[in-house]
Structure formats: C-alpha cells, structure tokens
Design an enzyme around this catalytic site. Sequence first.
Site, PDB file in Angstrom:
ATOM      1  N   LYS A 293       0.410  -1.179   0.048  1.00  0.00           N
ATOM      2  CA  LYS A 293       0.378  -0.091  -0.123  1.00  0.00           C
ATOM      3  C   LYS A 293       1.158   0.895  -0.387  1.00  0.00           C
ATOM      4  O   LYS A 293       1.731   1.916   1.112  1.00  0.00           O
ATOM      5  CB  LYS A 293      -1.193  -0.149   0.969  1.00  0.00           C
ATOM      6  CG  LYS A 293      -2.392   0.409   0.878  1.00  0.00           C
ATOM      7  CD  LYS A 293      -2.204   2.297   0.518  1.00  0.00           C
ATOM      8  CE  LYS A 293      -2.452   2.935   2.184  1.00  0.00           C
ATOM      9  NZ  LYS A 293      -1.859   4.789   2.143  1.00  0.00           N
TER      10      LYS A 293
ATOM     11  N   GLU B  73       8.501   1.359  11.755  1.00  0.00           N
ATOM     12  CA  GLU B  73       9.328   2.169  11.910  1.00  0.00           C
ATOM     13  C   GLU B  73       8.402   3.684  10.731  1.00  0.00           C
ATOM     14  O   GLU B  73       7.711   4.406  10.177  1.00  0.00           O
ATOM     15  CB  GLU B  73      10.681   2.450  10.318  1.00  0.00           C
ATOM     16  CG  GLU B  73      11.478   3.198  10.195  1.00  0.00           C
ATOM     17  CD  GLU B  73      11.864   3.939   9.555  1.00  0.00           C
ATOM     18  OE1 GLU B  73      11.487   5.435  10.497  1.00  0.00           O
ATOM     19  OE2 GLU B  73      11.641   4.342   9.140  1.00  0.00           O
TER      20      GLU B  73
ATOM     21  N   CYS C 236      12.672  10.545   6.965  1.00  0.00           N
ATOM     22  CA  CYS C 236      12.722  10.960   9.088  1.00  0.00           C
ATOM     23  C   CYS C 236      13.702  10.865  10.365  1.00  0.00           C
ATOM     24  O   CYS C 236      13.974  10.903  10.964  1.00  0.00           O
ATOM     25  CB  CYS C 236      11.896   9.526   8.901  1.00  0.00           C
ATOM     26  SG  CYS C 236      13.328   7.732   7.898  1.00  0.00           S
TER      27      CYS C 236
ATOM     28  N   GLU D 264       8.289  15.945  14.991  1.00  0.00           N
ATOM     29  CA  GLU D 264       8.835  16.414  13.460  1.00  0.00           C
ATOM     30  C   GLU D 264       8.178  17.282  12.453  1.00  0.00           C
ATOM     31  O   GLU D 264       7.133  17.189  12.599  1.00  0.00           O
ATOM     32  CB  GLU D 264       9.174  14.728  13.208  1.00  0.00           C
ATOM     33  CG  GLU D 264       9.531  14.449  11.548  1.00  0.00           C
ATOM     34  CD  GLU D 264       9.098  12.790  11.871  1.00  0.00           C
ATOM     35  OE1 GLU D 264      10.324  12.435  11.036  1.00  0.00           O
ATOM     36  OE2 GLU D 264       7.985  12.441  11.877  1.00  0.00           O
TER      37      GLU D 264
END
Length: 498
Positions: free
Chosen positions: A191, A267, A302, A401
């Site tokens: 996906k 993750e 990330c 973030e």
Amino acid sequence: MSNLTRSEWETMAASLSINGKAWINGKYTDAESGETFDCQSPVDGRHLASIASCDSADVNKAVSVARNTFESGEWSELSPVRRKKTLQAFAALMEENAQELALLETLDMGKPISESLNDDITGSVNSIRWCAEAIDKLYDEVAPTENDVLGLVTREPVGVVAAVVPWNFPLNMACWKLGPALAAGNSVILKPSEKSPLTAIRIAELAEQAGLPKGVLQVLPGFGHTAGKALALHNDVDCIAFTGSTAVAKQLQVYAGESNMKRVWLEAGGKSPQIVFADCENLDKAASVAAMAIGYNQGEVCTAASRLLVERSIYDEFMELVKHYMHDWHPGHPLDPQTSSGAIVDQIQTTRVLDYIESGKQGGARLTFGGRQVMQETGGFYIEPTVFEGVDNTMAIAREEIFGPVLSAIAFDTEEEAVQIANDTIYGLAAALWTDNLGRAHRVSKRLRAGSVFVNNYHGGDMTVPFGGFKQSGNGRDKSLHAFDKYTELKTTWVALS
C-alpha cells in the site's frame, strides 16, 4: 549516473505513459468502487494521473488472493534458490527501467532527478538483489539437546504481509520491505502513500515479468483511512510492516489488537540530534554535513538531523560555516541534474512546514537563514533551507517532527548537557556526534538512545546493517539479515529418537 540534460528529462516526461490502476491477482484493475483521486506533481502542479482509490472491498479481494496463493505453496514452498533467481530477475528489470522509475519518482514526489536515479532507484535494486542473494544463505538450527531427542529450529514465512510505505522514499522504502518479505516466501500486499504511488504501481508489472506468481505481490493505492485501515484490521493479514508517522504507527497497533493480533513492525518519526564538540578539528566538513543532513531530500527524511547541538566555545564560528553551506541546498528544478534540493511533496506539507517556521519566529527563536517559500511562479512547492538559532529544546520546532528543511540550532557547554538535550525527545531514530576524541566518541555514542548513531559522518550505512528506532521511533529493523526476523516465524520441532 545518467548523462541526460534537463531538456532530455523533460522530453521524456512529456511522453511518459503513467498507470494509476491497482494491481490485483496479476493484472491492473480499477478500484471496485470506481473511485479515483488526482495525482499532481509538486514540481509544477501538473496532473499526472487518476489513481485507483482502493478501499475495504479491494483489500478483501487482494487478501483472499494473497492467502490462496500462499497456501498453494507456489511461492511459499518454492526452494530458496529458485525464489532467489526470480527476485534477481526482478531486480534486473528494475535496473533496466531505472530512468523511467526515477522520472516517475521525481514527478510524483518532487525530489531531484539525480537523487531519484542514483540514490533511490539504485538503492531499491540493491535491496531486492541483496535479499535475494541472502535467502539461500540463512541456515536453520539444531539445538544442543540430549542424545535421545532432536530439537530443530526452523524459519517459515509468516504468511500474508501488508507493507504500508511513506511518500518520501516511495520505492526505496517499499523495497526494504519487499526484499526480505518476498525472499522469505510470503505473499505481500503493498500500500503506497496516496502522495506518491506511481513507482509502486509500475514495479508490479515488472515483478510479474520476472516470474513472480500471481498473487504474490499486489499493489493497492489508496488512502490510509480506507485501504490502510482495512489492511490493518483484516483478520487474514498476518503481518503489517509500516514506515511513516508516529501517530499512524500507534493507530496501527490499536487496529492489530482489535483484529487478529497480527505482527506489527513500525519505523516511525524522528527528531534526530547532531552534536558537534569543540575538539572536532575539521569543522568545515562537519558544517557541510550538517547542512546536507537537513537539506537532503528537502528535509523530508525520517532521520533528518533537524536538531544541531554545538559546543558554545565554537558556536558562532560553526554556525557561520553551516549557513555558508546551506546555500548549496537552495531548491531548484527537480529535472535539472545539477539540482540538489527539489520540491516539497504537496501543498499540505508545504503549509505544514511554513506553519512551523512561523511558530519558530513567534516562539522566540531567531530566524537567521532562509525560511521563505520560493519559485511559486512554477506552480510547484519549494521552500528555502531554514536555520533557527537561539532555540530552546522545549520549543515546538525542537520537539516535533517538521519533515522539511528546517534546522534548530542549540548551544551546549558540557558533554553531559549535550547528551541530556539529545536524549530529551520522544524519538530515537538516529543521532550523530563529531569529535576527534576516541574515548568521547565511544562514550557518547553508547549513551545516545537511537537506533543509528553516526560518528564523524551522517547517513552512513548500507544493506549490511539494520535500520530502525528506539522509543516512539518504532520497533523492528529494516535492512540486514535482521530484517528477515520480521517476516518469518520460528518453529521448534522436537523429535523423540528412542
């Protein structure tokens, strides 16, 4: 490395045929509902394709196909060496079509074409090839038992794997999961993010050409709250492997608990610190890398080193160097091979980054470099690399973030203070330190709570080492032989010999 010019890439883009359909049971198909969503390029706002918007009906169909294929043994019971040959052929086809895949990646996500070609596609090919080569080198175990019994420890594929991947490295993150999951014998439903689904859709056809049986790899484009949620709640999905935000990662764990306790490997986000000590002799190199670590991929990484911790005695000198190198990461046209930083993925993410920049200014930090949206005349989304100084680790720009080219600089006085600030975060994906003191390098790297610690570099590593995080940056590991742990079950067989 391609020698194509911007003009040649643009000519290729103009003639590119883009498929937006799902890949289910060995063929491209529309979503059961007939619904689609628009895929627009962040490069210039152009319409690229209408993408099949898959939902629970498509998930049910794909999972049924995946389960039947898995139980048939056509792939799951194939010998490792034969699976290896098929995946090697898959990698070779991806390599043959590298320019097309790179172009799709750049048009879809906005990253520079040189990065797409030389980093993303090359890395994706290597991921599949490395895992293919590894699968017939993984031995099972014989336990050291008494002489009248035989204890066997064997690995088996977990079954049906749902791989949900992010938009920032669309194909590379997919292949970090496809490589070990397919090599181990699983059936995989991929996906991709609705923001960048094009390369995932394209490689499904290449996998079939390589000889992968129908139903072993299927691709369901769609939204997280529809296709992603349906996969996470499905009782016949055995494992979900995810890369993305921490908020979504937490929700996937809830869905797994509400359904069949499927294995969940995550993750997630990061707010990675990079510490520069005064005993680092090559400050110029450290500053260059500090700029790269937030400018690369437009900061949509990330592991982006978005917190820069600098010892106070060298702070002013070092920050001038960093700002000098930030000029190297000014955005340019993504199809220009000389461009180092491209477009932000879409308007939503652009607004998010600009809102954080405004938050930094309103919160008392000093904006000392960049901070503006640029190249708006192109119709695309571009933001200058941005530096904030006078940052306190309690500020939102230092704790949350951002996923954009925004650097928060923090001064420190002692090693103990640097470690405390570095670890004062909910995340633990990556960290770095710069020092010429060997004892300090070992001492500090051991104390940093992060899955990857870089000493006198940033973003080092390859397929031989694991990647993943501590704390709310997730669990499990991509890359290396440790990745196979996520996609296999350990079985003990106890045989009485007398």
